[in-house]
Design a protein around this motif. Structure first.
Motif, PDB file in Angstrom:
ATOM      1  N   VAL A 269      38.667  64.094   4.872  1.00  0.00           N
ATOM      2  CA  VAL A 269      37.738  63.635   3.831  1.00  0.00           C
ATOM      3  C   VAL A 269      36.303  63.861   4.295  1.00  0.00           C
ATOM      4  N   ASN A 270      35.458  64.325   3.370  1.00  0.00           N
ATOM      5  CA  ASN A 270      34.038  64.456   3.702  1.00  0.00           C
ATOM      6  C   ASN A 270      33.222  64.560   2.424  1.00  0.00           C
ATOM      7  N   GLY A 271      31.895  64.498   2.593  1.00  0.00           N
ATOM      8  CA  GLY A 271      30.977  64.782   1.506  1.00  0.00           C
ATOM      9  C   GLY A 271      30.618  66.254   1.506  1.00  0.00           C
ATOM     10  N   ASP A 272      30.060  66.731   0.393  1.00  0.00           N
ATOM     11  CA  ASP A 272      29.733  68.154   0.292  1.00  0.00           C
ATOM     12  C   ASP A 272      28.450  68.531   1.025  1.00  0.00           C
ATOM     13  N   ASN A 273      27.728  67.533   1.568  1.00  0.00           N
ATOM     14  CA  ASN A 273      26.486  67.825   2.290  1.00  0.00           C
ATOM     15  C   ASN A 273      26.350  66.907   3.499  1.00  0.00           C
ATOM     16  N   ASP A 274      27.316  66.979   4.406  1.00  0.00           N
ATOM     17  CA  ASP A 274      27.292  66.167   5.625  1.00  0.00           C
ATOM     18  C   ASP A 274      26.309  66.801   6.603  1.00  0.00           C
ATOM     19  N   ILE A 275      25.246  66.082   6.942  1.00  0.00           N
ATOM     20  CA  ILE A 275      24.239  66.618   7.858  1.00  0.00           C
ATOM     21  C   ILE A 275      24.481  66.201   9.302  1.00  0.00           C
ATOM     22  N   ILE A 276      25.457  65.324   9.530  1.00  0.00           N
ATOM     23  CA  ILE A 276      25.725  64.824  10.881  1.00  0.00           C
ATOM     24  C   ILE A 276      26.806  65.659  11.556  1.00  0.00           C
ATOM     25  N   ILE A 277      27.973  65.728  10.939  1.00  0.00           N
ATOM     26  CA  ILE A 277      29.024  66.667  11.359  1.00  0.00           C
ATOM     27  C   ILE A 277      29.252  67.562  10.160  1.00  0.00           C
TER      28      ILE A 277
END
Length: 325
Positions: A269-277
């Motif tokens: 699962v993730n977001g479409d704009n993960d700036i961390i990983i």
């Protein structure tokens, strides 16, 4: 450039995922995750902190939820987090159907010992904690750094792990994982009037809707008023955890081959704009794990599970439900 090109090529998958989650998360998208504290399961706010000793370490943990819902779900925490950093909308939502276990790993908050400097050691200690509870079979939910630990536990002790949920995390030698991303350095290096506002930049996008969801998340973080966890000693913890993440992310030959050894079903699962990983790492996990599903949430950053907490809980419970092996 690589990230932009990859996500552009994966646009169809993101759009399809967004469509599939839109109905289930309408309140989250339009009301920006209006789950605040009203209606929350009270168990995360009232569960007592307990202690168990394993290999000379005194682990602090909380255990609550439906003991008849299958094997327990053990949560593995992110960078600089303690037990109170888990969103009660998630732990409480899952606890209605499953037994939930949250804990501080070695050297963190209420747990004794020195913070390990490798993911391997963190996984070893987490396994010692799990077995000290007398558990022989668990599901794992790892967020961010916790997802690295979850992968290592599954590799080292496949007999212990039934299923995995990996949120906002990545593989060994993942894209942008050797050091902090420029965006991550900017967020963590910024001065904040209120320290907790840091998490608005770490977990949520700049959009009005996402930031509103972030404010609701911060209010939920305050829901537990009594017997809160010990504060994390950032000066002690951060260098060790950063070293562990850097070692995991360091470039290696054929870095993703190890993922083929993780045979358990995995929900990524993730977001479409993960700036961390970076989000690309979730696609790498999906591509290389033998039995993985992928959910990408729209207009979402590293904390997509917090922004879409209702939808995330439903997806996790569906993934885990009635599939005991």
């Amino acid at each position: 450039m690589l990230r932009r090109n990859f996500l552009a090529a994966a646009g169809t998958l993101i759009a399809a995922t967004a469509a599939s989650t839109a109905n289930a998360s309408a309140a989250t998208v339009q009301g920006t995750g209006t789950t605040m504290t009203a209606g929350l399961n009270r168990l995360p706010m009232t569960a007592p902190t307990q202690f168990v000793e394993a290999d000379g370490i005194r682990f602090a943990y909380r255990r609550f939820g439906n003991k008849n819902g299958g094997v327990p779900l053990v949560f593995l925490m992110h960078f600089l987090g303690n037990m109170d950093n888990w969103d009660p909308a998630i732990t409480g939502g899952i606890a209605r159907d499953r037994e939930v276990i949250i804990f501080d790993n070695t050297g963190i908050a209420g747990t004794s010992g020195e913070v390990p400097v490798t993911i391997d050691e963190m996984a070893r200690d987490a396994t010692s904690f799990i077995t000290a509870l007398g558990l022989t079979r668990v599901d794992l939910l790892g967020f961010s750094m916790g997802g690295l630990i979850a992968q290592q536990i599954a590799l080292d002790h496949p007999e212990l792990v039934r299923r995995l949920v990996l949120a906002g995390t990545g593989p060994r030698s993942g894209e942008g994982m050797t050091t902090q991303t420029p965006e991550s350095r900017a967020v963590f290096g910024k001065k904040y009037a209120h320290p907790d506002d840091l998490w608005l930049g770490v977990f949520f996008t700049p959009s009005e809707a996402s930031q509103k969801a972030g404010q609701a998340f911060l209010k939920r973080m305050e829901a537990r008023q009594k017997n809160r966890d010990v504060e994390v000693d950032e000066k002690k913890v951060a260098p060790a955890q950063l070293a562990a993440i850097a070692t995991w992310g360091a470039s290696k030959p054929d870095p993703y081959a190890y993922l083929k050894q993780i045979k358990q079903p995995v929900l990524v699962v993730n977001g479409d704009n993960d700036i961390i990983i970076l989000t690309i790492n979730s696609f790498i996990l999906k591509k290389n794990l033998p039995n993985a599903e992928l959910i990408i949430y729209p207009d979402a950053n590293h904390g997509s599970l917090f922004q879409y907490s209702d939808s995330f809980v439903k997806s996790v419970l569906s993934f885990l439900k009635d599939r005991d092996a």
